[in-house]
Enzyme design. Structure first.
Site, mmCIF file in Angstrom:
data_model
loop_
_atom_site.group_PDB
_atom_site.id
_atom_site.type_symbol
_atom_site.label_atom_id
_atom_site.label_comp_id
_atom_site.label_asym_id
_atom_site.label_seq_id
_atom_site.Cartn_x
_atom_site.Cartn_y
_atom_site.Cartn_z
ATOM 1 N N ASN A 7 1.070 -1.252 0.257
ATOM 2 C CA ASN A 7 0.084 0.307 -0.006
ATOM 3 C C ASN A 7 1.079 1.291 0.025
ATOM 4 O OD1 ASN A 7 -1.631 2.028 0.753
ATOM 5 N ND2 ASN A 7 -2.340 1.191 2.384
ATOM 6 N N TRP A 8 0.907 1.842 -1.459
ATOM 7 C CA TRP A 8 1.504 3.260 -0.976
ATOM 8 C C TRP A 8 1.207 3.961 -0.832
ATOM 9 C CZ3 TRP A 8 3.636 2.911 -7.073
ATOM 10 C CH2 TRP A 8 4.303 1.417 -7.704
ATOM 11 N N LYS A 9 -0.094 4.387 -0.689
ATOM 12 C CA LYS A 9 -0.116 5.388 0.686
ATOM 13 C C LYS A 9 -0.472 6.900 -0.503
ATOM 14 C CE LYS A 9 0.104 3.492 4.837
ATOM 15 N NZ LYS A 9 0.899 3.613 6.330
ATOM 16 N N HIS A 92 -9.587 1.230 4.893
ATOM 17 C CA HIS A 92 -8.348 1.148 6.108
ATOM 18 C C HIS A 92 -8.010 2.167 6.663
ATOM 19 C CE1 HIS A 92 -4.061 2.385 6.544
ATOM 20 N NE2 HIS A 92 -2.988 0.827 5.538
ATOM 21 N N GLU A 94 -6.408 4.338 8.033
ATOM 22 C CA GLU A 94 -6.463 5.713 7.780
ATOM 23 C C GLU A 94 -7.533 6.629 7.336
ATOM 24 O OE1 GLU A 94 -2.448 5.795 5.643
ATOM 25 O OE2 GLU A 94 -1.987 4.891 7.670
ATOM 26 N N GLU A 159 -5.275 -5.098 10.650
ATOM 27 C CA GLU A 159 -4.991 -4.352 10.983
ATOM 28 C C GLU A 159 -5.057 -3.589 12.413
ATOM 29 O OE1 GLU A 159 -2.320 -3.059 7.003
ATOM 30 O OE2 GLU A 159 -4.168 -2.175 7.133
ATOM 31 N N GLY A 165 3.087 2.673 11.004
ATOM 32 C CA GLY A 165 3.293 3.626 10.395
ATOM 33 C C GLY A 165 3.991 3.751 11.453
ATOM 34 N N SER A 204 3.667 -2.478 10.467
ATOM 35 C CA SER A 204 4.816 -2.382 10.413
ATOM 36 C C SER A 204 5.333 -3.656 9.733
ATOM 37 C CB SER A 204 5.104 -1.327 11.681
ATOM 38 O OG SER A 204 4.970 -0.397 11.470
ATOM 39 N N GLY A 225 3.282 -1.087 4.184
ATOM 40 C CA GLY A 225 3.123 -0.176 3.850
ATOM 41 C C GLY A 225 4.323 0.690 3.810
ATOM 42 N N GLY A 226 4.849 1.129 4.675
ATOM 43 C CA GLY A 226 6.195 1.976 4.650
ATOM 44 C C GLY A 226 6.921 1.507 3.740
HETATM 45 C C1 PEP Z 1 -0.146 0.239 5.983
HETATM 46 O O1 PEP Z 1 -0.557 1.296 5.352
HETATM 47 O O2 PEP Z 1 -1.555 -1.156 5.406
HETATM 48 C C2 PEP Z 1 0.526 -0.128 6.898
HETATM 49 C C3 PEP Z 1 0.308 -1.829 7.650
HETATM 50 O O3 PEP Z 1 1.407 0.411 7.117
HETATM 51 P P1 PEP Z 1 3.023 0.245 7.811
HETATM 52 O O4 PEP Z 1 3.508 -1.266 7.065
HETATM 53 O O5 PEP Z 1 3.714 1.117 7.348
HETATM 54 O O6 PEP Z 1 2.985 0.452 8.964
#
Ligand code: PEP
Length: 242
Positions: A7-9, A92, A94, A159, A165, A204, A225-226
């Site tokens: 997920n590049w957000k 998600h 966010e 999640e 994040g 994470s 994500g990251g």
């Molecule tokens: C996400 O965006 O769904 C996520 C899990 O982010 P991260 O891996 O950065 O915690």
């Protein structure tokens, strides 16, 4: 087979899409898992073109519940499909927080995604306050009950909000307990379909913790994500999956 989804957000440019997609396309054949990238809408079609002919799949990060109409700034499920997406992330945390997306909205979006021929990844997860109050399982069950359309046949991502994040990851024991709980709810809601549904873990995930997290029972892959913004990091996670 596990699914590793990136997920590049709200990150990504034409140049970044190329920097990520090119090595992923080259490595995908040798992986034991399925790979999915979810770029922002602006570079989704470009990323899909770059990955055309490879085993790496492309998805959106959200869609509208309607197929078209007067919804300025929104993108519909058929539009994602037309741009080359096969998947879409929905609900998600966010989006639930930033845009007030309720379970009912997520459910309508998931139905729209299915109608358009997209596979949906529906995200659920508790906040830290809810976990500390002993409400994590009840919150996640309620989100599943409210967000999954009848007969849903996509993927669920657990999640925990406090792990997204933040660099903090749920312990293997917590992941095992919650994924077993999610499995039980899915079976109750969907029967046979829930028994085989992939349940991703997200929060994470990185190269150093992926192997142990992916080995936990009922973990069907990861939503990343990251670490998905760096091809080498994302591929290291994919190599830890099976
Ligand atoms: C996400 O965006 O769904 C996520 C899990 O982010 P991260 O891996 O950065 O915690």
């Amino acid at each position: 087979m596990q699914l590793i989804a990136g997920n590049w957000k709200m990150n990504g440019s034409v140049a970044l899409a190329e920097a990520i997609a090119t090595p992923l396309a080259a490595a995908a054949d040798g992986l034991a898992c399925e790979l999915l990238v979810c770029p922002p809408a602006t570079v989704l079609a470009w990323t899909a073109q770059l990955l055309h002919g490879s085993k790496v799949m492309v998805g959106g990060q959200n869609c509208h519940a309607k197929a078209s109409g007067p919804h300025t700034g929104d993108v519909s499920a058929p539009m994602l499909k037309d741009a080359g997406a096969a998947w879409v992330i929905l609900g998600h945390s966010e989006r639930r927080a930033d845009h007030g997306e309720s379970d009912a909205v997520v459910r309508a979006k998931a139905a729209a995604a299915t109608a358009a021929g997209l596979q949906a990844i529906i995200c659920v997860g508790e906040t830290e306050a809810q976990r500390l109050a002993g409400q994590a399982e009840a919150v996640v069950a309620a989100q599943l009950e409210g967000s999954l359309p009848d007969g849903f046949a996509g993927v669920v991502a657990y999640e925990p909000v406090w792990a997204i994040g933040t660099g903090r990851t749920a312990s293997e024991a917590d992941v095992a307990a919650m994924h077993a709980h999610v499995r039980a709810v899915l079976v109750r809601l969907l029967g046979e379909g829930g028994a085989g549904m992939r349940i991703l873990y997200g929060g994470s995930v990185k190269a150093s913790n992926a192997a142990s997290l992916m080995a936990v029972a009922n973990v069907g892959g990861a939503l990343v994500g990251g670490a998905s913004l760096d091809a080498a990091d994302f591929l290291a996670i994919a190599r830890a999956a099976g």
